[in-house]
Design a protein around this motif. Structure first.
Motif, PDB file in Angstrom:
ATOM      1  N   TYR A  72       7.143   3.581  -1.173  1.00 21.90           N
ATOM      2  CA  TYR A  72       6.428   4.842  -1.300  1.00 21.90           C
ATOM      3  C   TYR A  72       5.835   4.949  -2.700  1.00 21.90           C
ATOM      4  O   TYR A  72       6.503   4.614  -3.681  1.00 21.90           O
ATOM      5  N   ALA A  73       4.613   5.419  -2.766  1.00 17.57           N
ATOM      6  CA  ALA A  73       4.032   5.743  -4.052  1.00 17.57           C
ATOM      7  C   ALA A  73       4.782   6.927  -4.654  1.00 17.57           C
ATOM      8  O   ALA A  73       5.283   7.799  -3.928  1.00 17.57           O
ATOM      9  N   ASP A  74       4.882   6.969  -5.973  1.00 22.59           N
ATOM     10  CA  ASP A  74       5.605   8.060  -6.635  1.00 22.59           C
ATOM     11  C   ASP A  74       5.039   9.425  -6.248  1.00 22.59           C
ATOM     12  O   ASP A  74       5.777  10.411  -6.162  1.00 22.59           O
ATOM     13  N   SER A  75       3.747   9.474  -6.005  1.00 21.40           N
ATOM     14  CA  SER A  75       3.092  10.748  -5.726  1.00 21.40           C
ATOM     15  C   SER A  75       3.515  11.361  -4.392  1.00 21.40           C
ATOM     16  O   SER A  75       3.289  12.554  -4.158  1.00 21.40           O
ATOM     17  N   VAL A  76       4.144  10.562  -3.511  1.00 19.25           N
ATOM     18  CA  VAL A  76       4.508  11.077  -2.190  1.00 19.25           C
ATOM     19  C   VAL A  76       6.000  10.970  -1.900  1.00 19.25           C
ATOM     20  O   VAL A  76       6.455  11.427  -0.844  1.00 19.25           O
ATOM     21  N   LYS A  77       6.763  10.381  -2.805  1.00 21.04           N
ATOM     22  CA  LYS A  77       8.202  10.229  -2.572  1.00 21.04           C
ATOM     23  C   LYS A  77       8.859  11.580  -2.339  1.00 21.04           C
ATOM     24  O   LYS A  77       8.613  12.546  -3.051  1.00 21.04           O
TER      25      LYS A  77
END
Length: 130
Positions: free
Chosen positions: A60-65
């Motif tokens: 997961y990208a940090d922006s959506v975790k």
């Protein structure tokens, strides 16, 4: 012939939820790395989430975790992206992608790069209003 068909996009208010689907033909989602990318107007294509079931791997990208969850239904040969707590910054065209070797690259680089995925869908639009 590989086909990836996305669906489930739409317009939603901030804080809402959407579930995107990607139905594959010509590849088996349980043997490929399946990923979701997004691209907002004027921006590059960003890797959001990926899953590789043979290795039990997800990314997961940090922006959506903590807000997005990627999953798959092998019987339907479909990958899903459950998106909760949506923000206006999540507004973008969302693309499904597949590649047999992409998770190795993701683990090596620590990020999803479009060049590591060989197959792409046409995209589904997500619009989040404030």
């Amino acid at each position: 012939q590989v086909q990836l068909v996305e669906s489930g996009g739409g317009a939603v208010q901030a804080g809402g939820s959407l579930t995107l689907s990607c139905t594959a033909s010509g590849v088996f989602v349980n043997s490929y790395c399946m990923g979701w990318f997004r691209q907002a107007p004027g921006k590059g294509r960003e890797g959001v989430a990926a899953i590789y079931s043979p290795g039990n791997n997800t990314y997961y990208a940090d922006s959506v975790k903590g807000r997005f969850t990627i999953s798959q239904d092998n019987a339907k040969n479909t990958v899903y992206l459950q998106m909760n707590s949506l923000k206006p910054d999540d507004t973008a065209m969302y693309y499904c992608a597949a590649d047999p070797l992409a998770m190795t690259a993701i683990q090596h680089v620590g990020a999803m790069l479009p060049r590591n995925f060989g197959y792409w869908g046409q995209g589904t639009q997500v619009a989040v209003s404030s």
